[in-house]
Design an enzyme around this catalytic site. Sequence first.
Site, short mmCIF file in Angstrom:
data_model
loop_
_atom_site.label_atom_id
_atom_site.label_comp_id
_atom_site.label_asym_id
_atom_site.label_seq_id
_atom_site.Cartn_x
_atom_site.Cartn_y
_atom_site.Cartn_z
N ARG A 74 0.86 -1.19 0.00
CA ARG A 74 0.00 0.00 0.00
C ARG A 74 0.89 1.23 0.00
NH1 ARG A 74 -2.76 3.07 4.74
NH2 ARG A 74 -3.95 4.56 3.50
N HIS A 118 -3.10 10.90 0.60
CA HIS A 118 -2.56 10.72 1.96
C HIS A 118 -1.98 12.07 2.38
CE1 HIS A 118 -1.18 7.32 4.80
NE2 HIS A 118 -0.88 8.44 5.41
N GLU A 163 -7.62 8.41 6.14
CA GLU A 163 -7.92 9.06 7.41
C GLU A 163 -8.38 10.51 7.26
OE1 GLU A 163 -4.59 8.68 10.06
OE2 GLU A 163 -4.81 6.53 10.23
N ASN A 289 -7.56 1.72 9.88
CA ASN A 289 -6.27 1.99 10.52
C ASN A 289 -6.49 2.03 12.02
OD1 ASN A 289 -5.29 2.34 7.95
ND2 ASN A 289 -4.77 4.51 8.19
N TYR A 291 -4.40 2.29 15.85
CA TYR A 291 -3.19 2.44 16.65
C TYR A 291 -3.46 2.34 18.15
CZ TYR A 291 -0.72 3.57 12.40
OH TYR A 291 -0.17 3.47 11.15
N GLU A 351 -3.53 -0.10 8.08
CA GLU A 351 -2.37 0.34 8.88
C GLU A 351 -2.52 -0.18 10.30
OE1 GLU A 351 -1.47 4.55 9.09
OE2 GLU A 351 -1.89 4.77 6.95
C1 FCB Z 1 -1.42 7.31 10.61
C2 FCB Z 1 -1.03 7.85 9.26
C3 FCB Z 1 0.31 7.37 8.78
C4 FCB Z 1 1.34 7.30 9.88
C5 FCB Z 1 0.78 6.60 11.09
C6 FCB Z 1 1.77 6.47 12.23
O1 FCB Z 1 -2.37 8.15 11.19
O2 FCB Z 1 -2.00 7.49 8.30
O3 FCB Z 1 0.71 8.20 7.72
O4 FCB Z 1 1.83 8.55 10.15
O5 FCB Z 1 -0.37 7.25 11.54
#
Ligand code: FCB
Length: 444
Positions: A74, A118, A163, A289, A291, A351
């Site tokens: 990607r 992006h 995002e 995505n 985190y 992600e």
């Molecule tokens: C996400 C982004 C990516 C990267 C990660 C850590 O929010 O999409 O570009 O910076 O965080």
Amino acid sequence: MGFPEGFRWGVATAAYQVEGAVHEDGRGPSTWDVFAHTPGRVRDGHTGDVACDHYHRWPEDVALMKELGVNSYRFSLAWPRVQPSGSGAANPRGLDFYDRLVDALLAAGIEPAVTLYHWDLPQPLEDAGGWMNRDTAYRFAEYAYRAADRLADRVGMWITLNEPVVVTAYGYAFGVYAPGRTLMLDALPTAHHQLLGHGLAVTALRGGGARRVGLTNHYSPAWPADPESAADRDAALAFDAFMNRMFTDPVLTGAYPDLTALGGPDLAPYVHDLDMSVIASPIDFLGVNYYQPTRLQAPPAGGPLPFDMVDITEYPVTGMGWPIVPDAFLSLLRTLRARYSNGLPPLYVTENGCSFPDEVAPDGTVDDTARIEFLDAHIAAMRTAIDDGIDIRGYYAWSLLDNFEWAEGYHPRFGLVHVDYETQKRTPKRSYAWYRDLITVPPK
Ligand code: FCB
């Protein structure tokens, strides 16, 4: 149960974070060039001018991916390479770069998965209002068509936006990312215009021959600081509507979630006839995505937002200070299914990853055990979701390479491969070998 047949195991990057070569082959300026070159915006004045020099070193990077054994990559196109001024004819030399990259990936047995946007908006479009200007949505669709027209015969998967909530929140509301505007909740029209751009681009991409089309959202489970407190629960709901629903409900259900608790401007005047049906154009997949979760409490009286973020302190954290909570990833995947049920298309985790202050040891190795543990636990959570019957078809680790982490510059290291920014030497970390072993011999 193993992973489903045809599961995509990949890695992800984004143009401004890895490419460099910002003045080459007719590329125009983007909002991130301007932002990064504005003193005080990015830590230590770092910019993406050179980044990982991927624009020149892509053959080496494709070889690293082939060796890694991923079956998909990607990456994003830099809109200002394709259309330097953000509209009009395509810049053939910009598209040539992606053409070569796509061919090399296919030759290596790797499916290209392209993100169109992006976050690097052509600066001339920003000068005309950026995503506050409805016209940007139409420009985006035109760009999408030009990209598909050239690449869709070989690109298996297209992601319109990455995002969009981060663009609205960090870019236009709080001003910590490009374009650095501080409109607070007056930034909400940028949400509608990005969504409209997404919907128009879906049709444009298909018209240009694209087969699988979707968008990628950022999700963060919202935890009330005190689950017994109605005010904290309201704060979590307001955050959830903003972060997790605002860019998903319209696409999957054709309607905005209730945003009144957010307290922003009424979106109605921005929503023209037919916009919602354009936005709800059927998509083939939803990119997820993930985190970290977010903890919310009621805001101080008179605060600008209906929620206040509180640090989550009872979990280990990554180098970004982000709490490591694989269970929150599982609960997010379950929430998506419960919330949209039959309306939920197949999911791809586009992600997931972590930064740590990785260093190359004197013997040339990079021991990033903490990253292995992070990925292992999150992939296990995803695996549980698949066993639950949630249709997840791929996982992309963020990131192939250490790269330019936006306002944090080059300090955070998210890669499976270490990058020495002085020499551009790539050193695969221990996690690279671990991921290779995981994806070449899928667990039973
Ligand atoms: C996400 C982004 C990516 C990267 C990660 C850590 O929010 O999409 O570009 O910076 O965080």
